[in-house]
Motif scaffolding. Sequence first.
Motif, mmCIF file in Angstrom:
data_model
loop_
_atom_site.group_PDB
_atom_site.id
_atom_site.type_symbol
_atom_site.label_atom_id
_atom_site.label_comp_id
_atom_site.label_asym_id
_atom_site.label_seq_id
_atom_site.Cartn_x
_atom_site.Cartn_y
_atom_site.Cartn_z
ATOM 1 N N LEU A 1 0.822 -1.212 0.000
ATOM 2 C CA LEU A 1 0.000 0.000 0.000
ATOM 3 C C LEU A 1 0.855 1.261 0.000
ATOM 4 O O LEU A 1 0.364 2.361 0.208
ATOM 5 C CB LEU A 1 -0.959 -0.031 1.196
ATOM 6 N N ASP A 2 2.147 1.091 -0.277
ATOM 7 C CA ASP A 2 3.096 2.203 -0.277
ATOM 8 C C ASP A 2 3.152 2.866 -1.660
ATOM 9 O O ASP A 2 4.218 3.179 -2.172
ATOM 10 C CB ASP A 2 4.483 1.638 0.121
ATOM 11 N N HIS A 3 1.994 3.033 -2.290
ATOM 12 C CA HIS A 3 1.929 3.598 -3.642
ATOM 13 C C HIS A 3 0.678 4.456 -3.785
ATOM 14 O O HIS A 3 -0.273 4.284 -3.038
ATOM 15 C CB HIS A 3 1.837 2.483 -4.695
ATOM 16 N N ARG A 4 0.702 5.293 -4.802
ATOM 17 C CA ARG A 4 -0.512 6.058 -5.120
ATOM 18 C C ARG A 4 -1.623 5.085 -5.550
ATOM 19 O O ARG A 4 -2.731 5.151 -5.068
ATOM 20 C CB ARG A 4 -0.189 7.046 -6.252
ATOM 21 N N MET A 5 -1.309 4.182 -6.472
ATOM 22 C CA MET A 5 -2.303 3.220 -6.949
ATOM 23 C C MET A 5 -1.910 1.813 -6.494
ATOM 24 O O MET A 5 -0.738 1.450 -6.542
ATOM 25 C CB MET A 5 -2.380 3.224 -8.478
ATOM 26 N N THR A 6 -2.888 1.041 -6.114
ATOM 27 C CA THR A 6 -2.642 -0.344 -5.710
ATOM 28 C C THR A 6 -2.813 -1.235 -6.936
ATOM 29 O O THR A 6 -3.891 -1.234 -7.543
ATOM 30 C CB THR A 6 -3.650 -0.767 -4.630
ATOM 31 N N LEU B 1 -4.254 -5.913 -4.473
ATOM 32 C CA LEU B 1 -5.448 -5.388 -3.799
ATOM 33 C C LEU B 1 -6.165 -6.513 -3.038
ATOM 34 O O LEU B 1 -6.211 -7.648 -3.517
ATOM 35 C CB LEU B 1 -6.405 -4.789 -4.844
ATOM 36 N N PHE B 2 -6.720 -6.173 -1.887
ATOM 37 C CA PHE B 2 -7.458 -7.174 -1.106
ATOM 38 C C PHE B 2 -8.609 -7.754 -1.936
ATOM 39 O O PHE B 2 -9.112 -7.110 -2.853
ATOM 40 C CB PHE B 2 -7.985 -6.577 0.211
ATOM 41 N N VAL B 3 -9.004 -8.975 -1.589
ATOM 42 C CA VAL B 3 -10.113 -9.660 -2.272
ATOM 43 C C VAL B 3 -11.142 -10.046 -1.224
ATOM 44 O O VAL B 3 -10.798 -10.611 -0.185
ATOM 45 C CB VAL B 3 -9.611 -10.928 -2.994
ATOM 46 N N ALA C 1 -7.231 -4.478 4.308
ATOM 47 C CA ALA C 1 -8.417 -4.653 3.451
ATOM 48 C C ALA C 1 -8.791 -3.290 2.869
ATOM 49 O O ALA C 1 -9.900 -2.774 3.054
ATOM 50 C CB ALA C 1 -9.568 -5.277 4.229
ATOM 51 N N VAL C 2 -7.830 -2.689 2.206
ATOM 52 C CA VAL C 2 -7.970 -1.335 1.655
ATOM 53 C C VAL C 2 -7.005 -1.198 0.483
ATOM 54 O O VAL C 2 -5.998 -1.919 0.417
ATOM 55 C CB VAL C 2 -7.676 -0.273 2.758
ATOM 56 N N GLY C 3 -7.312 -0.295 -0.423
ATOM 57 C CA GLY C 3 -6.420 -0.014 -1.539
ATOM 58 C C GLY C 3 -6.998 1.131 -2.347
ATOM 59 O O GLY C 3 -8.096 1.615 -2.062
ATOM 60 N N GLN C 4 -6.222 1.590 -3.303
ATOM 61 C CA GLN C 4 -6.721 2.668 -4.154
ATOM 62 C C GLN C 4 -6.433 2.339 -5.608
ATOM 63 O O GLN C 4 -5.386 1.783 -5.927
ATOM 64 C CB GLN C 4 -6.071 4.001 -3.789
ATOM 65 N N ALA C 5 -7.378 2.690 -6.468
ATOM 66 C CA ALA C 5 -7.180 2.460 -7.900
ATOM 67 C C ALA C 5 -7.870 3.565 -8.680
ATOM 68 O O ALA C 5 -8.679 4.333 -8.136
ATOM 69 C CB ALA C 5 -7.751 1.099 -8.297
ATOM 70 N N GLU C 6 -7.526 3.619 -9.961
ATOM 71 C CA GLU C 6 -8.295 4.474 -10.848
ATOM 72 C C GLU C 6 -9.371 3.592 -11.472
ATOM 73 O O GLU C 6 -9.077 2.609 -12.150
ATOM 74 C CB GLU C 6 -7.423 5.078 -11.956
#
Lengths: 397, 217
Positions: free
Chosen positions: A70-75, A80-82, A150-155
């Motif tokens: 999770l050390d990024h702008r986008m996961t 990413l968690f499922v 259980a978290v992440g970020q994406a476009e």
Amino acid sequence: MDEARDEAAGHVPAISRRAWIGIGLIGAAGAGLSGRSTAQGASGAAASDEEKLIVRSLRPLNLEATSTALDHRMTPANSLFVRSHFGAPAVELETWVVEIVGLVQHPLKLRLDELGRIETASKTAVIQCAGNGRGLFRPRVPGTPWERGAVGQAEWSGVRLADLLDRAGVQEGAEHVHFYGSDAPPSPKISAFVRSIPIDRARDPSTLLALRMNGEPLPTLHGGPARVVVPGWAGNNWTKWVRRIVVSREEAPSFYMQTAYRMPRTPVPPGAPAGAVAMLPVTWMNVKSLIASPVQGGSVASGPVEVRGVAWTGRGHVTKVEVRVDDGSWKEATLRDDPETGAWRRWGFRLESARPGRHVVVARATDSEGEVQPETPPWNKSGYLWNGYDTVAFEVK
Amino acid sequence: MSTVRYLFMAALSLAIVGSLMVPAPARQDDDEAEMRELLARRSLEENCLICHTMDLIAGQRLTPAQWKAEVVKMIGWGSPLPKEAADPVTEFLARHYSDREPTPVPTLATLKDVDSYEVPKERNAPAEAGADLKRGEKLYATTCANCHGPKALGGDLGPALVHKAILDRPTDYNRILFEGLRRMPGNKQTLKPEDSVAILAWLRSLSYPVPLDPGGR
């Protein structure tokens, strides 16, 4: 599921008749108990491998990201968690059609290629499981004991839900939008995973029916080919594998809307009788920070230590992250990334000198609504929306 | 034998049996506890693991009251756990997965390596060209429908198969079909490889009828 698989899945191995007495101990050892270590401790050994996921359960498949990932702008999709209740469908077995029915003037049926021809909208947004951090609540609560990942970020990109609703022509009296997925429950006796969101939230320009993630077709395990994206709201509202959208006067009548994914309007202490306080659906996330580096239980070389992480919230955006090292005072971290509702901001803090030995770093975030991440959030019986201070112990060599 | 002599012998034998029984209660308790444990474990595996893997349970640490509530909830959801097994299974869970113990450290896996039937392997679809769908449907009706439901939507003893990722995992599908799984019998004696292909092809041809309402409770 065969024996080997069950064992890998944390099953206590079958043992001889006489040995039953000791099974508690064997079970504990077999499960790899080691004092207070956590999943993140387990990941410390292989922290460089960001594609390693913490296996919470194989069926339903529940996988959690390590903090390193999770050390990024986008996961990336692979880290990413499922999470789902009934497992990914074999989506390629039929032509995917999304239908929009209920209180609409023109019921619609749209194939993926037809959805793809509607104007594309994109949104960078955090997805977080409502139960992220459940494993940190005390007293403990039932359910998958997610800790931090259980978290992440994406476009996310796809079609604005508002555009679909406009095409179908919403009738007067419509208050809620229900989403039905293709994930069949194990038997018809069990409620399908059906959720709804209020029509105003469905019409919000940030709310999407996403077909792509980070520029690629949305992977099946993350809800592809089509999932709902509700920036700022917890993942229980981001229905996967969407096949039917129903516009209605009422909330969805499903177990997963009426009973599960609800929290008391005001905190109810452990053991208090249920029913005294109204239960509301889990919607907006709360303000939260995560330390991505150093890792829990990891070690770093002597010299300045870069403490890094991400911070997000539901309404508004993160305005401040503070870091406390050992018994020191709170110090403000540097925020990166422009503030954007629904998205996280990366942050960093340079610890100029740390003596060799064990240190504890704690982080907390504040958002534009004035909410401050608490040391410990109010307990709730389902373990939703944990947002206590994030704490990492590490060693300087 | 005189009455006196009979009574004496009877008393003596009772005394002997009685003396033999002195250490017996402990062993008998042990045996009973073992048997309860064995039966509870079997009940749990045969009924709970139809829908989820053991790790979903083994990763949690709860109080006896919480385990009891979980078992009641699952029965409410349609778990076929027999009524008389509910208490033993609850006790089993409370004994092995107590909130007094720390949670176990979970394993790590990459998405590529995670060994779950829920991961579709889309490029691993079986060769079904020429498979006899009618025959597959018939074989399914006689072999599988009793537990998995006539439309593969699941039943008390067999989970839904329609549109599930297992249909993209022919190796796993074949192993389970031929070798069986817990209460599911293996079909080595009754089905030929082409039967398995026909059943899989029929299952893969089914549309998932998204329900008109959520169903369940």
